[in-house]
Design an enzyme around this catalytic site. Sequence first.
Site, short mmCIF file in Angstrom:
data_model
loop_
_atom_site.label_atom_id
_atom_site.label_comp_id
_atom_site.label_asym_id
_atom_site.label_seq_id
_atom_site.Cartn_x
_atom_site.Cartn_y
_atom_site.Cartn_z
N GLU A 73 0.84 -1.20 0.00
CA GLU A 73 0.00 0.00 0.00
C GLU A 73 0.87 1.25 0.00
OE1 GLU A 73 -3.27 2.48 2.66
OE2 GLU A 73 -2.70 0.46 3.29
N LYS A 81 -8.23 -16.07 16.03
CA LYS A 81 -8.47 -15.62 14.66
C LYS A 81 -9.89 -15.12 14.44
CE LYS A 81 -4.86 -18.62 12.73
NZ LYS A 81 -4.40 -19.26 13.96
N ASP A 140 1.71 -14.89 12.76
CA ASP A 140 0.55 -15.57 12.17
C ASP A 140 -0.38 -14.51 11.59
OD1 ASP A 140 -1.86 -16.91 11.64
OD2 ASP A 140 -1.55 -18.32 13.28
N HIS A 197 -2.32 9.50 -1.24
CA HIS A 197 -2.43 8.26 -2.00
C HIS A 197 -2.26 8.49 -3.50
CE1 HIS A 197 -3.88 6.46 1.75
NE2 HIS A 197 -3.61 5.30 1.17
#
Length: 411
Positions: A101, A231, A307, A402
């Site tokens: 990004e 998760k 993870d 951006h």
Amino acid sequence: MQETINNIVEKVIKGEIQLHEIDNFLEANAAMVARRLAIERLTNSNLPSIGSTILDYAEIKNRNAENVIGAVQVPMGVIGPLRVNGDYARGEFYVPLATTEGALIASVNRGVKAVTLSGGTRVKIIFDGMARAPVFKLDSIIDVVDFIDWVKKHYEDLKHIAESTTSHGKLISVEPYVLGNNVWLRFIYDTGDAMGMNMATIATEKVCEYIEENFGRARCLAVSGNMCSDKKQSIVNSLHGRGKTVVAEALIPNDIITKVLKSDKNLIHEVNLRKNWAGGARAGTFFQYNAHFANIIAAIFLATGQDMAQVVESSSGYTWTEVRENGIYISVTLTSLEVGTVGGGTRLPTQREALSIMGVYGSGNPPGSNAKKFAEIIASTVLAGELNLLSALANKELGKAHLKLGRAAKV
């Protein structure tokens, strides 16, 4: 060897062997090449970039991934120096971020500059413990009450059995939760410098075997019953914590707000209230009263071998601001940051180097201190990222940044 690889590829194409079976015929790295060549043939594709990344499958096989055909290339940048005043992380640090990004690293870096010029962050770890919560089925609520009482009375036995499976893990507590004739036992462990999910799972499985053999009326249906909660975002993690609950704060003086952030403290505060809090509440979030925790958490996780799926709960948290006479107070609270400096993907070469940049790779002295230091650095980086994004929004700079850094446009 090349002839052998070609023979294996032909057998895969003909359907005589499956992709995962290639490991049975070739040594690890040759198997990786053969699998990639087979995929190219099967999908009529060309994969030179996937295959060009240096990767030793022998070090990964049966540890980190299966059916490997190569590696993904992700740009890694660095922010800093970031001053951190924690109990474990003290001094100035450079922090690696892996992302695709544009503008993210530059955005965080400006926040880092403002924070460091302001004297740095102050950080505290409020809670530290990895959870695993098996679900048990019982016949009646009479058995449920007896079961919970039995668990309390036999806690020391359960602790002994759990800790017999690991040289590092320590059982801290067991929390029971009830729904009808179902009982979840939320086991909390101190896992040292490891993130500890596998450690907690192995220990808890052993305890469940003991419970079934010795209590007799409780059947463990699953070692993970979602009360862990792994998760997934959950109220139990937000309130009780999983991994590390970390709070970082900083006071940004008026002159830094003006010169570095080119913003206004009242606007920054109002954006936080109306975007993060009112907007979050109206959208119906329970866990994400922040601007972009996940951006920073994901970039650090990817760089350091954490993870990636645990970005879900690790990015849960709250950004708080207060306008002060001499500047703006900002804090971030990460309720369930799950990180480690040993095990898992941390052992891979580039990830190990990324952790080394911050001086946190491997086991700390005392055990657990490296993971805590890492958590303090992450929380401080998240704070810097929040500060800058709130400022950018207040300044109406988000789209321009951006365009310039995400699309290479002249603005």
